[in-house]
Design a protein around this motif. Structure first.
Motif, PDB file in Angstrom:
ATOM      1  N   ALA A  46      -7.800   6.157   5.162  1.00  0.00           N
ATOM      2  CA  ALA A  46      -7.485   7.640   5.147  1.00  0.00           C
ATOM      3  C   ALA A  46      -7.715   8.056   6.909  1.00  0.00           C
ATOM      4  O   ALA A  46      -7.083   8.779   7.197  1.00  0.00           O
ATOM      5  CB  ALA A  46      -8.370   8.356   4.288  1.00  0.00           C
ATOM      6  N   TYR A  47      -8.981   7.403   7.104  1.00  0.00           N
ATOM      7  CA  TYR A  47      -9.512   7.685   8.867  1.00  0.00           C
ATOM      8  C   TYR A  47      -8.308   7.310   9.542  1.00  0.00           C
ATOM      9  O   TYR A  47      -8.173   8.284  10.464  1.00  0.00           O
ATOM     10  CB  TYR A  47     -10.692   7.050   8.901  1.00  0.00           C
ATOM     11  N   MET A  48      -7.686   6.186   9.483  1.00  0.00           N
ATOM     12  CA  MET A  48      -6.778   5.573  10.435  1.00  0.00           C
ATOM     13  C   MET A  48      -5.547   6.722  10.412  1.00  0.00           C
ATOM     14  O   MET A  48      -4.863   7.066  11.211  1.00  0.00           O
ATOM     15  CB  MET A  48      -6.218   4.381   9.952  1.00  0.00           C
ATOM     16  N   LEU A  49      -5.235   7.103   9.227  1.00  0.00           N
ATOM     17  CA  LEU A  49      -3.834   7.723   9.048  1.00  0.00           C
ATOM     18  C   LEU A  49      -4.168   9.289   9.502  1.00  0.00           C
ATOM     19  O   LEU A  49      -3.360  10.045  10.227  1.00  0.00           O
ATOM     20  CB  LEU A  49      -3.526   7.616   7.642  1.00  0.00           C
ATOM     21  N   LYS A  50      -5.326   9.714   9.503  1.00  0.00           N
ATOM     22  CA  LYS A  50      -5.531  11.139  10.009  1.00  0.00           C
ATOM     23  C   LYS A  50      -6.096  11.346  11.525  1.00  0.00           C
ATOM     24  O   LYS A  50      -5.884  12.162  12.082  1.00  0.00           O
ATOM     25  CB  LYS A  50      -6.810  11.875   9.133  1.00  0.00           C
ATOM     26  N   MET A 108       0.715  -1.119   0.030  1.00  0.00           N
ATOM     27  CA  MET A 108       0.002   0.055  -0.104  1.00  0.00           C
ATOM     28  C   MET A 108       0.874   1.126   0.011  1.00  0.00           C
ATOM     29  O   MET A 108       0.552   2.226  -0.817  1.00  0.00           O
ATOM     30  CB  MET A 108      -1.031   0.020   1.237  1.00  0.00           C
ATOM     31  N   PHE A 109       2.012   1.457   0.709  1.00  0.00           N
ATOM     32  CA  PHE A 109       2.731   2.493   0.788  1.00  0.00           C
ATOM     33  C   PHE A 109       4.174   1.923   0.083  1.00  0.00           C
ATOM     34  O   PHE A 109       4.455   0.588   0.080  1.00  0.00           O
ATOM     35  CB  PHE A 109       3.308   2.779   2.437  1.00  0.00           C
ATOM     36  N   SER A 110       4.816   2.862  -0.241  1.00  0.00           N
ATOM     37  CA  SER A 110       6.013   2.774  -0.858  1.00  0.00           C
ATOM     38  C   SER A 110       7.131   2.286   0.221  1.00  0.00           C
ATOM     39  O   SER A 110       6.981   2.540   1.393  1.00  0.00           O
ATOM     40  CB  SER A 110       6.436   3.991  -1.577  1.00  0.00           C
ATOM     41  N   LYS A 111       8.234   1.453  -0.295  1.00  0.00           N
ATOM     42  CA  LYS A 111       9.246   1.245   0.674  1.00  0.00           C
ATOM     43  C   LYS A 111       9.743   2.520   1.363  1.00  0.00           C
ATOM     44  O   LYS A 111       9.989   2.389   2.759  1.00  0.00           O
ATOM     45  CB  LYS A 111      10.373   0.854   0.078  1.00  0.00           C
ATOM     46  N   SER A 112       9.990   3.645   0.968  1.00  0.00           N
ATOM     47  CA  SER A 112      10.503   4.831   1.502  1.00  0.00           C
ATOM     48  C   SER A 112       9.515   5.368   2.630  1.00  0.00           C
ATOM     49  O   SER A 112       9.845   5.785   3.678  1.00  0.00           O
ATOM     50  CB  SER A 112      10.456   5.877   0.550  1.00  0.00           C
ATOM     51  N   CYS A 113       8.368   5.232   2.149  1.00  0.00           N
ATOM     52  CA  CYS A 113       7.059   5.541   3.151  1.00  0.00           C
ATOM     53  C   CYS A 113       7.132   4.726   4.455  1.00  0.00           C
ATOM     54  O   CYS A 113       6.875   5.329   5.628  1.00  0.00           O
ATOM     55  CB  CYS A 113       5.776   5.791   2.718  1.00  0.00           C
ATOM     56  N   ASN A 114       7.229   3.314   4.289  1.00  0.00           N
ATOM     57  CA  ASN A 114       7.308   2.363   5.366  1.00  0.00           C
ATOM     58  C   ASN A 114       8.334   2.718   6.435  1.00  0.00           C
ATOM     59  O   ASN A 114       8.422   2.797   7.503  1.00  0.00           O
ATOM     60  CB  ASN A 114       7.575   0.957   4.879  1.00  0.00           C
ATOM     61  N   TYR A 115       9.749   3.034   5.682  1.00  0.00           N
ATOM     62  CA  TYR A 115      10.858   3.362   6.309  1.00  0.00           C
ATOM     63  C   TYR A 115      10.718   4.818   7.206  1.00  0.00           C
ATOM     64  O   TYR A 115      11.073   4.867   8.301  1.00  0.00           O
ATOM     65  CB  TYR A 115      11.922   3.351   5.801  1.00  0.00           C
ATOM     66  N   GLN A 152       0.672  12.787   7.702  1.00  0.00           N
ATOM     67  CA  GLN A 152       1.323  13.910   7.469  1.00  0.00           C
ATOM     68  C   GLN A 152       2.657  13.335   6.835  1.00  0.00           C
ATOM     69  O   GLN A 152       3.465  13.764   5.935  1.00  0.00           O
ATOM     70  CB  GLN A 152       1.937  14.658   8.768  1.00  0.00           C
ATOM     71  N   ILE A 153       3.126  12.111   7.242  1.00  0.00           N
ATOM     72  CA  ILE A 153       4.391  11.437   7.066  1.00  0.00           C
ATOM     73  C   ILE A 153       4.186  10.866   5.853  1.00  0.00           C
ATOM     74  O   ILE A 153       4.706  11.016   4.637  1.00  0.00           O
ATOM     75  CB  ILE A 153       4.747  10.353   7.894  1.00  0.00           C
ATOM     76  N   VAL A 154       2.891  10.093   5.362  1.00  0.00           N
ATOM     77  CA  VAL A 154       2.577   9.606   4.023  1.00  0.00           C
ATOM     78  C   VAL A 154       2.524  10.704   3.056  1.00  0.00           C
ATOM     79  O   VAL A 154       3.016  10.644   2.060  1.00  0.00           O
ATOM     80  CB  VAL A 154       1.315   8.886   4.335  1.00  0.00           C
ATOM     81  N   ASP A 155       1.866  11.840   3.476  1.00  0.00           N
ATOM     82  CA  ASP A 155       1.700  13.043   2.440  1.00  0.00           C
ATOM     83  C   ASP A 155       3.231  13.426   1.965  1.00  0.00           C
ATOM     84  O   ASP A 155       3.661  13.698   0.815  1.00  0.00           O
ATOM     85  CB  ASP A 155       1.295  14.148   3.144  1.00  0.00           C
ATOM     86  N   ALA A 156       4.197  13.686   3.125  1.00  0.00           N
ATOM     87  CA  ALA A 156       5.632  14.078   2.653  1.00  0.00           C
ATOM     88  C   ALA A 156       6.375  13.049   1.755  1.00  0.00           C
ATOM     89  O   ALA A 156       7.025  13.294   1.032  1.00  0.00           O
ATOM     90  CB  ALA A 156       6.171  14.325   4.296  1.00  0.00           C
ATOM     91  N   ILE A 157       5.994  11.802   2.067  1.00  0.00           N
ATOM     92  CA  ILE A 157       6.895  10.980   1.388  1.00  0.00           C
ATOM     93  C   ILE A 157       6.149  10.251  -0.003  1.00  0.00           C
ATOM     94  O   ILE A 157       6.694  10.460  -1.227  1.00  0.00           O
ATOM     95  CB  ILE A 157       7.231   9.457   2.214  1.00  0.00           C
ATOM     96  N   ASP A 158       4.816   9.808   0.058  1.00  0.00           N
ATOM     97  CA  ASP A 158       4.221   9.465  -1.204  1.00  0.00           C
ATOM     98  C   ASP A 158       3.179  10.215  -1.842  1.00  0.00           C
ATOM     99  O   ASP A 158       2.749  10.011  -2.630  1.00  0.00           O
ATOM    100  CB  ASP A 158       3.382   8.110  -0.530  1.00  0.00           C
ATOM    101  N   GLY A 159       2.980  11.661  -1.131  1.00  0.00           N
ATOM    102  CA  GLY A 159       2.084  12.122  -1.712  1.00  0.00           C
ATOM    103  C   GLY A 159       0.529  11.778  -1.335  1.00  0.00           C
ATOM    104  O   GLY A 159       0.288  10.890  -0.302  1.00  0.00           O
ATOM    105  N   ASP A 160      -0.296  12.277  -2.176  1.00  0.00           N
ATOM    106  CA  ASP A 160      -1.727  11.763  -1.818  1.00  0.00           C
ATOM    107  C   ASP A 160      -2.139  10.400  -2.811  1.00  0.00           C
ATOM    108  O   ASP A 160      -3.431  10.141  -2.778  1.00  0.00           O
ATOM    109  CB  ASP A 160      -2.733  12.960  -2.017  1.00  0.00           C
ATOM    110  N   SER A 161      -1.087   9.636  -3.176  1.00  0.00           N
ATOM    111  CA  SER A 161      -1.407   8.537  -4.279  1.00  0.00           C
ATOM    112  C   SER A 161      -2.102   7.577  -3.453  1.00  0.00           C
ATOM    113  O   SER A 161      -2.839   6.948  -4.112  1.00  0.00           O
ATOM    114  CB  SER A 161      -0.031   8.041  -4.714  1.00  0.00           C
ATOM    115  N   VAL A 162      -1.730   7.384  -2.237  1.00  0.00           N
ATOM    116  CA  VAL A 162      -2.703   6.306  -1.495  1.00  0.00           C
ATOM    117  C   VAL A 162      -4.061   6.459  -1.347  1.00  0.00           C
ATOM    118  O   VAL A 162      -4.936   5.550  -1.339  1.00  0.00           O
ATOM    119  CB  VAL A 162      -1.924   6.033  -0.210  1.00  0.00           C
ATOM    120  N   PHE A 163      -4.638   7.761  -1.759  1.00  0.00           N
ATOM    121  CA  PHE A 163      -6.074   8.275  -1.492  1.00  0.00           C
ATOM    122  C   PHE A 163      -6.213   8.396  -2.963  1.00  0.00           C
ATOM    123  O   PHE A 163      -7.649   8.693  -3.132  1.00  0.00           O
ATOM    124  CB  PHE A 163      -6.126   9.537  -0.703  1.00  0.00           C
ATOM    125  N   GLN A 164      -5.760   8.010  -4.060  1.00  0.00           N
ATOM    126  CA  GLN A 164      -6.178   8.257  -5.365  1.00  0.00           C
ATOM    127  C   GLN A 164      -5.893   7.106  -6.280  1.00  0.00           C
ATOM    128  O   GLN A 164      -5.275   6.170  -5.730  1.00  0.00           O
ATOM    129  CB  GLN A 164      -5.393   9.357  -5.989  1.00  0.00           C
TER     130      GLN A 164
END
Length: 145
Positions: A120-124, A1-8, A79-91
């Motif tokens: 999205a709810y969990m992340l927010k 679901m998240f990129s490797k960068s985002c997981n790290y 905030q972390i997901v947005d900084a690394i992966d942007g909003d791609s997880v929501f799109q």
């Protein structure tokens, strides 16, 4: 679901938050070791997180990465997901199709939309303090043994 960068990035930020609650700053080498990430890769991720204002750094002998205590409870995973992966997880499409939409849905569109909304709810609503305290108490962990 998240990129490797985002997981790290998520793991690094949780570790930094946990250390910051104990008033410790940590080096990128220690962070990389704790989250099982290559050091150069970790350094790049940390630069992005600093630039995004999620973590802070101090150079010098007593330097390292940290999060001010007042910010730990106010920093959410989104905030972390947005900084690394942007909003791609929501799109985008759950199957990776380029033209999936409400009017032209893929076979998993409606089910994936529900999962994406829950994610999205969990992340927010999940902040660093609760995750860091889970590690401190031993209820959760960042590294497999």
């Amino acid at each position: 679901m998240f990129s490797k960068s985002c997981n790290y990035a998520i793991k690094a930020t949780i570790f930094i938050a946990q250390q910051s609650l104990q008033e410790n700053k940590v080096s990128f080498v220690d962070i990389a070791k704790e989250i099982d990430s290559p050091t150069a890769f970790t350094a790049k991720i940390l630069q992005i997180l600093v630039k995004a204002g999620i973590i802070e750094s101090v150079k010098g002998v007593n330097g390292g990465f940290y999060i001010p205590k007042r910010k730990i409870k106010k920093t959410f995973l989104v905030q972390i997901v947005d900084a690394i992966d942007g909003d791609s997880v929501f799109q985008g499409c759950g199957l990776g199709l380029s033209h999936c939409s409400e009017k032209h849905p893929c076979p998993v569109h409606d089910k994936f939309k529900s999962i994406r909304n829950q994610l999205a709810y969990m992340l927010k609503t999940t902040n660093l303090e609760e995750l860091a305290l889970g590690i401190k108490s031993g209820e959760t962990f960042l590294k497999t043994l």
